[in-house]
Design an enzyme around this catalytic site. Structure first.
Site, mmCIF file in Angstrom:
data_model
loop_
_atom_site.group_PDB
_atom_site.id
_atom_site.type_symbol
_atom_site.label_atom_id
_atom_site.label_comp_id
_atom_site.label_asym_id
_atom_site.label_seq_id
_atom_site.Cartn_x
_atom_site.Cartn_y
_atom_site.Cartn_z
ATOM 1 N NE ARG A 79 -2.704 0.920 3.846
ATOM 2 C CZ ARG A 79 -3.448 0.358 4.563
ATOM 3 N NH1 ARG A 79 -4.306 0.408 4.684
ATOM 4 N NH2 ARG A 79 -2.565 0.433 5.719
ATOM 5 C CD GLU A 107 -11.775 5.489 4.315
ATOM 6 O OE1 GLU A 107 -11.510 4.801 4.797
ATOM 7 O OE2 GLU A 107 -11.248 6.389 3.305
ATOM 8 C CE LYS A 116 -2.731 4.559 7.237
ATOM 9 N NZ LYS A 116 -4.243 4.204 7.555
HETATM 10 C C1 LIG Z 1 -4.970 3.775 7.676
HETATM 11 C C2 LIG Z 1 -6.866 4.524 7.154
HETATM 12 C C3 LIG Z 1 -7.669 3.363 7.482
HETATM 13 C C4 LIG Z 1 -7.607 2.162 7.957
HETATM 14 O O1 LIG Z 1 -6.396 1.033 7.391
HETATM 15 P P1 LIG Z 1 -6.241 -0.517 8.488
HETATM 16 O O2 LIG Z 1 -4.809 -0.857 7.357
HETATM 17 O O3 LIG Z 1 -7.166 -1.112 8.769
HETATM 18 O O4 LIG Z 1 -5.062 -0.016 9.347
HETATM 19 C C5 LIG Z 1 -8.822 3.727 7.196
HETATM 20 N N1 LIG Z 1 -8.838 5.051 6.523
HETATM 21 C C6 LIG Z 1 -8.640 5.020 6.251
HETATM 22 C C7 LIG Z 1 -8.507 7.146 5.946
HETATM 23 C C8 LIG Z 1 -6.390 5.251 6.615
HETATM 24 O O5 LIG Z 1 -6.290 6.732 6.421
#
Ligand SMILES: *Cc1c(COP(=O)(O)O)cnc(C)c1O
Length: 343
Positions: free
Chosen positions: A82, A220, A184
């Site tokens: 990722r 989300e 991210k």
């Molecule tokens: C990091 C993150 C998540 C959760 O991802 P995980 O890999 O399960 O920790 C969900 N939404 C956003 C916007 C994120 O930055």
């Protein structure tokens, strides 16, 4: 390994520097070998790409002590992949995925005294990140970068038991179609700070973001993906190109299907259908699942049948199964558990 004298049950989700962190530099088109350092500070030019144009991305994962005393990390290869996606989208050099996993292992090993003991509820949070380091004044990618990983022990996410939260439908957007919502990047969080503080000031725990183009579909929250459970026990998660692909959510969907025998669907979820779901949860590394008891849509409340006292029954099963796998109480699917230190 000697455990540090830390009151594991009392720590929160705050940065606590540990002994060593990993640093690698990208310069002249190549990454160096990287090293562990005791220096917890970063010094760079005032004109650094990260400071001027926010060229940065990060990851988050955890290491913990299993029931049989091993130190493990959960699916670090997916964080590596990722982060590579994030880097490509931000014109940053990819840190090789195998080296990423090796670096995670080396940081946890070097700080093994900070890995909380089994049963404490605490975990070691691991933060890989990358940023543009050299001077850029015209808008362009930096040519020098740092990739770093630090770790910090964090306490149990739910102190004094899990309580369902109340969220609101947010009037701000998190991510544009074809934007950066699926990576991210630090910039996604900078712009979420006002909406989350505004939500808190108004008494809500989190924001539910809808799709920016039509404002009809669930995306989300600022930092966690949604899972819903239908009244007939199907597990549903929104599908959208502007959602960050949560590793926890992907793991929970697998667990729902393969461990619990539930039907699963990843598809667009319209806000109009949310009122018909039986359970709702937010998933991410920090909490695994936070149950949502109530969604406030501009004063109109959706209250899930699971209520405000505890998780819904299927959410609870998902939570217990995934944390069971992580803690070594249940057999993990091939490749999910990266052993860092044997018992
Ligand atoms: C990091 C993150 C998540 C959760 O991802 P995980 O890999 O399960 O920790 C969900 N939404 C956003 C916007 C994120 O930055």
């Amino acid at each position: 390994m000697e455990k540090k004298d830390i009151k594991w049950g009392e720590i929160g989700f705050e940065y606590m520097p540990t002994d060593l962190r990993f640093v690698s530099h990208f310069k002249d088109g190549a990454w160096d070998d990287g090293t562990l350092t005791t220096d917890a500070t970063v010094t760079m030019t005032e004109c650094a790409g990260v400071l001027q144009y926010s060229q940065s991305c990060f990851e988050g994962l955890k290491a913990y002590t299993t029931e049989d005393g091993r130190i493990v990390a959960f699916r670090p290869d997916l964080n590596a992949a990722r982060m590579a996606d994030s880097c490509r989208r931000l014109e940053m050099p990819v840190f090789p995925e195998d080296k990423f996993v090796e670096a995670v292992v080396s940081v946890v090993k070097a700080n093994d005294g900070y890995v909380p003991p089994y049963g404490s509820g605490a975990t070691l949070y691991i933060r890989p990140y990358m940023f543009g380091e050299d001077a850029v004044i015209g808008v362009k990618p930096a040519s020098q970068y740092q990739f770093r990983i630090f770790c910090t022990p964090v306490g149990p996410y739910f102190k004094g038991g899990v309580k369902p939260i109340t969220i609101r439908v947010c009037d701000y957007d998190r991510a544009a179609p074809h934007g950066t919502g699926n990576i991210k990047a630090g910039l996604n969080y900078a712009m979420s700070l006002f909406p989350i503080m505004d939500a808190h000031r108004k008494g809500f725990d989190e924001n539910m973001y809808l799709d920016a183009a039509t404002r009809t579909k669930v995306e989300e929250t600022g930092g966690a993906n949604f899972l819903f459970v239908t009244k007939d026990g199907k597990v549903v998660t929104p599908k959208s190109d502007s959602i960050l692909p949560s590793i926890t959510r992907r793991s929970l969907m697998y667990v729902a299907k393969e461990y619990l025998g539930l039907e699963t669907e990843e598809r667009p979820v319209y806000f109009d259908e949310v009122k018909d779901f039986a359970e709702c949860g937010l998933c991410g590394t920090a909490a695994v699942i936070s149950p949502v008891g109530c969604i406030n849509d501009h004063g109109k409340e959706i209250r899930f049948p699971s209520g405000m006292e505890k998780m819904g029954p299927i959410t609870q099963k998902l939570y217990d199964t995934l944390t069971g796998i992580q803690m070594g109480r249940l057999e993990a699917p091939e490749g999910w558990i990266k052993v860092i230190e044997e018992a």
